[in-house]
Design a protein around this motif. Sequence first.
Motif, PDB file in Angstrom:
ATOM      1  N   ALA A  18      -1.273  -2.445 -17.297  1.00 19.48           N
ATOM      2  CA  ALA A  18      -0.239  -1.414 -17.286  1.00 19.48           C
ATOM      3  C   ALA A  18      -0.288  -0.598 -16.001  1.00 19.48           C
ATOM      4  N   PHE A  19      -1.480  -0.270 -15.573  1.00 22.12           N
ATOM      5  CA  PHE A  19      -1.616   0.537 -14.360  1.00 22.12           C
ATOM      6  C   PHE A  19      -1.109  -0.225 -13.132  1.00 22.12           C
ATOM      7  N   ALA A  50       1.434  -2.072 -13.015  1.00 22.92           N
ATOM      8  CA  ALA A  50       2.831  -2.457 -13.195  1.00 22.92           C
ATOM      9  C   ALA A  50       3.781  -1.882 -12.133  1.00 22.92           C
ATOM     10  N   SER A  54       2.416   3.958 -11.421  1.00 22.73           N
ATOM     11  CA  SER A  54       1.255   3.842 -12.300  1.00 22.73           C
ATOM     12  C   SER A  54      -0.004   3.500 -11.504  1.00 22.73           C
TER      13      SER A  54
END
Lengths: 341, 341
Positions: free
Chosen positions: B244-245, B247, B251
């Motif tokens: 997620a980071f 992405a 982020s």
Amino acid sequence: MRVAVDTQGGDHAPAALVAGALLASERYRIGLTLLGHPDEIEAELAHGRRPTGLDIVAAYRRPDDASALRNPGSAAAKGAQLVRAGAADALVSAADTAVVLAASLRWLGRLAGARRPAIAAAVPTPDAFVLVLDVGANTSCQPAHLVEFAMMGRVFASACMAVDRPRIGLLNIGHEESKGNELVQAAHRSLLEHGFPGYAGFAEPYALASGDVDVLVADGFSGNILVKSMETASSMFATGLRTAFAASWRSRLGYLLARAQVGAVRAKADPGQYGGAALLGINGVVVVAHSGADPEAVCSAVRQARDAHAGSMLERMARGLGETPDIRVRHLGDPPGRTKG
Amino acid sequence: MRVAVDTQGGDHAPAALVAGALLASERYRIGLTLLGHPDEIEAELAHGRRPTGLDIVAAYRRPDDASALRNPGSAAAKGAQLVRAGAADALVSAADTAVVLAASLRWLGRLAGARRPAIAAAVPTPDAFVLVLDVGANTSCQPAHLVEFAMMGRVFASACMAVDRPRIGLLNIGHEESKGNELVQAAHRSLLEHGFPGYAGFAEPYALASGDVDVLVADGFSGNILVKSMETASSMFATGLRTAFAASWRSRLGYLLARAQVGAVRAKADPGQYGGAALLGINGVVVVAHSGADPEAVCSAVRQARDAHAGSMLERMARGLGETPDIRVRHLGDPPGRTKG
């Protein structure tokens, strides 16, 4: 198709149930029958657009009351009756699983050949979902029951989760042949001897992360502990993150920038909130949502019910149960040589 | 005090074991005896300062080889022999738990009154740690064993974890009286009838997050599944975060700002990496580190061994076992009225 939704069970009833059902009805064009207190339901409906063809059926008493286990007037029981009568294609409820299971057994009964209905939870994993069963219907199991769970899980994964040739693991504390208790040892031998299709042997909980199995078979006690332990770890991780992000201005700023992504991970990491649990071995499509389900989780449970209906789960399950070789496994505690069905 | 550290077991042997032992020796001023291949150990020692009073004992064979279960020359076995002889106060090993348990049983034996040694894992929680036992030594249990685990867990929590009056929970799939299988039902009745000190009734895995218990008692199968399921969920959560980071630039920047805090949460959320597992009911202090332990985790396991020694765990455990009322519980499967010790 038409789904009956019990709006009385769960921590956020009736609001989350009504809202989730409406979401699903819009997204998947599903007919809705809402079971519960008509006044409460109408009050919730006042917030949004009323779907066409909506039915409301009065079912007042709270189904999570233990004495309501056999209460034919509970919303879960009325929903099961509607499914039995063909007035609905599936039931979704967030009431206590034991209550929904009892109502389903009473009004829908078992599929022919199913000795022990099981609760199958779709646990979200990095790639997709793994179906874990049983997660609580059968706290004491015999080896033959685990073999039956393997069969039902296999049918469900291929009919409703688009898994072509499901790989089946048997939950154990190690993957070595010698590991585990008498129950998993006997079930393992039986699955191997009968060449059970897709059987991949023992699997530890780690298999959920590694993607090695599509279906994880367990007795209802261990399966329940597995799902709740994962929920617990995820919620502790999320709480820890919240605290950590609040620790300094740097981390607070970091959180603001990454918030959307972190939220998505959190939502997906919670197996209880995300997936519903299907009752397998029942002569009807029944999905139990998490008691803490929010509208999105309820919507997801309704989608699972739709997938089960659309995938002809019941017909395939009945066929599967009919075709399964009558695997006779010695009951634990019986003298050697004696077998039971 | 002096701790014997097996440098042969574990995924990162010998490097992580030697480095972790050196860390602990520096931090806690502990004398070290390193067991393993002297040349390998010397090569690792060349990286840093050699602690005073270091002993190196040759023990070549790999203890994670199943055939080494009863191998008296393995590092784990030699370590247990040193503890028995009084040449070391405790043994720390990252070898397969079954191997360390077998070596401990053979060379150290049981404490008087301990029928079933148990593996107790310190699971990190928001506030502190919860001691979970058994996490794998006993895959088939009788109710009397769970009562014994409760007693041993209570002594360990007060002697080594600074918990004043430990609250003891019995792992179950619900906290209601009616829930669970025959095993937990019988153990529950027995703990209640005998007024077991600090007994708080059934506890679900959620109790780890809520802080309701200090000790969680389980049969070795369920306890093992609990710990591994939590590890799995934590690792999936961490992997999801990493993805997620990565992405977007927002982020990624967010991660850079919050990296230290996120890393700390990750490290703490992994029960396997963080805490060691103590063998209880053995006549000696033995701590098993996670097979994947890094130097910090090894250091933490050595600290646990020091705490057990400093807290006079063995003496208190022996006294506890002696004072425990001889709770007789009917064996499952026996005819009513018959009890066994």
